[in-house]
Design an enzyme around this catalytic site. Sequence first.
Site, short mmCIF file in Angstrom:
data_model
loop_
_atom_site.label_atom_id
_atom_site.label_comp_id
_atom_site.label_asym_id
_atom_site.label_seq_id
_atom_site.Cartn_x
_atom_site.Cartn_y
_atom_site.Cartn_z
CE1 TYR A 1 49.53 39.89 47.49
CE2 TYR A 1 48.27 41.92 47.73
CZ TYR A 1 49.46 41.26 47.46
OH TYR A 1 50.57 41.98 47.13
CD GLU B 1 52.06 37.25 50.07
OE1 GLU B 1 52.18 36.88 51.25
OE2 GLU B 1 52.46 38.33 49.64
#
Length: 410
Positions: free
Chosen positions: A49, A51
């Site tokens: 991940y 972001e």
Amino acid sequence: MLKKSDPEIYSALQGEIRKQRETINLIPSENIVSRNVLKLAGSIFTNKYAEGYPGERYYGGCKFVDIVEEIAIRRACKLFNSEHANVQPHSGSQANMAAYFSVLKPGDKILGMNISSGGHLTHGVKVNFSGILYKSVFYDVDRETELIDYEKVREIALKEKPKMIVCGSSSYSRIIDFKKFSEIAREVNAYLLADIAHIAGFVITGLHPSPVPYAEFVTSTTHKTLRGPRGGLILCKKEFKEKIDKTIIPGIQGGPLVHIIAAKAVAFKEAMNKEFKKYQKQILKNSKRLCKCLQERGYRIVSGGTDTHLMVIDLRNKKITGLEAQLILEKVGIITNKNVIPFDPLPPTITSGIRIGPVAITSRGMKEKDMEKIAEWIDESLTNRENEKILKDIAKKVRRFASEFPIYAD
Ligand code: PLP
């Protein structure tokens, strides 16, 4: 392993590998990626991940992801000579969505190319978010020449006063004059979005004029002539960097597909290579030869030819619809897609044409002389569409021929 644990998916994968190897793929929006691009697209980066953007992530452990994304951005800027690049859009559609969202409000007006003239769904079609959120108006190609009539585009722009003009296409086979589009946009005080999803490979090799000096926003897919993984890309001037980046995340996406960004970075490096320019030139040679061979057999090509990797064949004089032609050709192992022709009297589910282009087959090493064979097989199949024996015979020849051009599957 997969064979044992998930035999259904294993078998579909094997089927797809066999099909890709044994058929002639003429869908101009598809390509065949290099082994390295394939490797990164299937890499362990998919576990991560990330972001945010390099140096400002919402997750820890992003040291290597940051390296990858920074390299991808730097390479994209260099390739396209752009001030800024966002390499996170999951697709071309999301790249376009971000360009709209960054400067437009719902209800604003956009002027795009009509889908039957070559525009894309995301250029304002009513059933797409772009036609639902914005008031969309369209320009067409000229009925006679089937070329963009820039004076007509200007007239529509002056009358409609759109906030954004969209140029670029999915099935227009001619050079697009981005400078003219930008002059029109300036005159009516509109933003210009140039969607180069199809022609990105030509743009970076100088075989098609670049919109980067002229358009506020340039969007692309990375998987067509650019020969990268499936994905999107946005290029813009520095002044729009913050707006675009914020629109992608937190605006419309969460975590980026880091494995795909890594694969994009590899594809961008490959595209800087001399070999890549040779490849793009060969696509053009093959496209022109395929076009000529079909015309010699009585096929009407929309606008009378092609300057790019694709063409749309108007099949009305052959008394066959686009859908029928697509199905017949698929029977013999030639993969195409039905496509509307300008002002098509038939609906998009049936169509009067098919769209073809030698992008993937050029990646496999096919040359001009092979285009002659392919045109002959297309013609023989459509002419003898009721004759199962002839179709089977062509299918055998196509399978044998295609298998001579290898495709890596891992
Ligand atoms: N823009 C154009 C001109 C296209 O041709 C396409 C896809 O065919 C897209 C955008 C959308 O790309 P994607 O399918 O990745 O959403």
